[in-house]
Write an enzyme that holds these catalytic residues in place. Structure first.
Site, PDB file in Angstrom:
ATOM      1  N   SER A  86       0.841  -1.195   0.000  1.00  0.00           N
ATOM      2  CA  SER A  86       0.000   0.000   0.000  1.00  0.00           C
ATOM      3  C   SER A  86       0.877   1.247   0.000  1.00  0.00           C
ATOM      4  CB  SER A  86      -0.963  -0.038   1.184  1.00  0.00           C
ATOM      5  OG  SER A  86      -2.003   0.897   1.011  1.00  0.00           O
ATOM      6  N   LYS A 138     -21.546  16.939   6.523  1.00  0.00           N
ATOM      7  CA  LYS A 138     -20.495  17.413   7.411  1.00  0.00           C
ATOM      8  C   LYS A 138     -20.178  16.351   8.466  1.00  0.00           C
ATOM      9  CE  LYS A 138     -17.693  20.303   9.417  1.00  0.00           C
ATOM     10  NZ  LYS A 138     -16.388  20.636   8.797  1.00  0.00           N
TER      11      LYS A 138
END
Length: 279
Positions: A86, A138
């Protein structure tokens, strides 16, 4: 009462004298250690510029280091130890050459975001979350409530854009077509031998093979390999934790270690450039 006051004054004088001699002893001891180390290690210890092959280990949590990035201007070879997956492989791919051991784990090209959902546990404990926010997305997703379709769609867009960027990096740095890179970017991990067959690494081996490659770029293979260390956390004598320990041993307050740093003792030693990049 007069005798007690005199005793207190005398004690304070003695303490000041004792602190003075402790600091003096520390300075003398430090000077002796520096001289002895310089005699043993020569230029390697004093920080003078000498030719060498520098090695820096990249492990654990990976954060940005501008000072280190500035040093990576010479030929750089990545030597994969146990794992370069990764983000670890992303870093390794920035090198000019990648060497991995036969059993190293390489790959895992992809992007992942995971977050827990503890809303069920909160219900069992009788805990409720109240919030006021400017818009529905949000602070989403939140571990305190189940994720809805809009939140999952937002996160997926983030994932796919980052994935597209990651695949592009692999294709560019490994000299592949985008289709070739994407075929390897399904999250699979590979052994060093498999990675070599898939052109994710350039050679199988360890530090000797990395040094041999540097020799093809004009770097003398007989040069000494010096491991780079951050003087802030790993200085030989004057790391912040070490100086605090020494200050405590000398009977100085906890701030004594910071005082030593402020005096510039931690800047007596300089590290070399980085040539060998070891994820």
């Amino acid at each position: 009462m007069a005798m007690r006051a005199d005793d207190l004054i005398d004690r304070r004088r003695l303490r000041r004298k004792l602190t003075f001699w402790r600091v003096t002893a520390f300075v003398i001891l430090a000077a002796a250690l520096i001289a002895f180390s310089a005699w043993i290690y020569g230029d390697d210890f004093t920080g003078q510029a000498i030719d060498h092959i520098a090695k820096v280990k990249i492990e654990g949590t990976i954060t940005e280091d501008e000072e280190l990035i500035k040093r990576l201007e010479k030929p750089v070879v990545a030597e994969v130890g146990t794992l370069a997956a990764s983000a670890g492989y992303m870093i390794a791919s920035a090198a000019d050459h990648i060497v991995a051991r036969k059993t190293s784990i390489v790959g895992s090209i992809g992007v992942l975001i995971q977050y827990p959902d503890v809303s069920g546990l909160m219900d069992k404990l009788g805990i409720k979350l109240e919030e006021v926010k400017s818009s529905p997305l949000k602070a989403a997703p939140s571990p305190f409530k189940p994720t809805n379709d809009d939140e999952r769609a937002m996160v997926r867009k983030l994932i796919l854009d980052s994935y597209d960027w990651f695949v592009g990096i692999v294709a560019e740095r490994r000299k592949m077509t985008r289709e070739q890179a994407q075929a390897l970017a399904d999250g699979s991990i590979f052994t060093g031998r498999q990675a070599l067959a898939n052109h994710l690494v350039d050679a199988v081996g360890g530090e000797p093979e990395a040094i041999n490659w540097l020799a093809t770029k004009g770097v003398d293979s007989k040069l000494k390999v010096v491991e780079w260390k951050n003087t802030e956390g790993h200085g030989l004598l004057f790391s912040r934790s070490m100086t605090k320990a020494v200050a405590n041993a000398l009977g100085l307050p906890d701030a004594g270690g910071d005082i030593i740093h402020e005096l510039g003792a931690d800047r007596l030693f300089l590290d070399g450039l980085v040539s060998v990049w070891h994820p």
